[in-house]
Enzyme design. Sequence first.
Site, PDB file in Angstrom:
ATOM      1  N   ARG A  37       0.807  -1.221   0.000  1.00  0.00           N
ATOM      2  CA  ARG A  37       0.000   0.000   0.000  1.00  0.00           C
ATOM      3  C   ARG A  37       0.840   1.271   0.000  1.00  0.00           C
ATOM      4  O   ARG A  37       0.370   2.310  -0.469  1.00  0.00           O
ATOM      5  CB  ARG A  37      -0.957  -0.014   1.183  1.00  0.00           C
ATOM      6  CG  ARG A  37      -2.031  -1.090   1.051  1.00  0.00           C
ATOM      7  CD  ARG A  37      -3.190  -0.827   1.959  1.00  0.00           C
ATOM      8  NE  ARG A  37      -4.276  -1.779   1.741  1.00  0.00           N
ATOM      9  CZ  ARG A  37      -5.452  -1.698   2.309  1.00  0.00           C
ATOM     10  NH1 ARG A  37      -5.716  -0.706   3.159  1.00  0.00           N
ATOM     11  NH2 ARG A  37      -6.383  -2.592   2.068  1.00  0.00           N
ATOM     12  N   ASP A 143     -15.307  10.086   8.421  1.00  0.00           N
ATOM     13  CA  ASP A 143     -14.278   9.072   8.231  1.00  0.00           C
ATOM     14  C   ASP A 143     -12.925   9.724   8.481  1.00  0.00           C
ATOM     15  O   ASP A 143     -12.774  10.946   8.316  1.00  0.00           O
ATOM     16  CB  ASP A 143     -14.333   8.488   6.818  1.00  0.00           C
ATOM     17  CG  ASP A 143     -13.667   7.119   6.741  1.00  0.00           C
ATOM     18  OD1 ASP A 143     -14.363   6.110   6.935  1.00  0.00           O
ATOM     19  OD2 ASP A 143     -12.440   7.068   6.514  1.00  0.00           O
TER      20      ASP A 143
END
Length: 272
Positions: A37, A143
């Site tokens: 990632r 979020d």
Amino acid sequence: MPIETEDATDFEFIINLVYERCRVRLHEGKHQLIRARLAKRMRALGIATLGAYCELLRRSEGAAEVTHMVDALTTNFTNFLREKDHFEFMIQTALPELLAERKQFKIWSAACATGEEPFTISFFLADRYPPELGWDWQILATDISTKALGHAQRAIYAEDRLSALPSEWWPRFFQKGHGQWEGHYRVKPHITTRVAFQQLNLLGPYHFSDQFPVIFCRNVMIYFDRPTQEQLVRQLSRHLLPKGYLLIGHSESLNGLQLPLRCVRPSIYQKL
């Protein structure tokens, strides 16, 4: 640009930094995930090694990069109509029980990722509590990931992402894309204007005082240790109306935690 060298202390530094920032614990077995990632982010910065990337994160000018790192490493998978029974419980049980004569209310989607959850909530509310009949509802969607929120605010989804939704909802709630947007759908303004997106670390201070009849906080706590889960749920509970409901993921459990909630059924808790 591949990662050329790695050191266990670099992984340990990143794991501890992510835990410090958002209490997500990336265990040692997650080295491959971290490597994969962060590779794209490192290529964008022209950084060849994980050690050099960690050095950037340690420097004062790397403070903004920590946000990008968290975006890359936190999971933001979700779907429309995921765990459908929660939306049905909200409409059939929770709201009729709690609203009484009130026609104004808010629902909190506390880990909204790329927006499918708060928009699904909105579709159900538009069906059951239509604004044209005087209902005034809003969705607070939060979020920690700014990248996920950017996607959510665009409200554009590939056609296959809509497959779980009833076919009659497609023309009602979405605009079909054409030309370069062929195969994509955008949520219509009469829905998007009722959803307010906000960046928020669930473990940090909340800059609002609203109380909600229902809070969705699903598939987040599986990444937290038990003390952090208890801390989070206590904070969320303070923002529930009396007898309000907290909905968590089906794979999550609050068993054994000392909380001001009772379990109504698996994954559904009510404030005492």
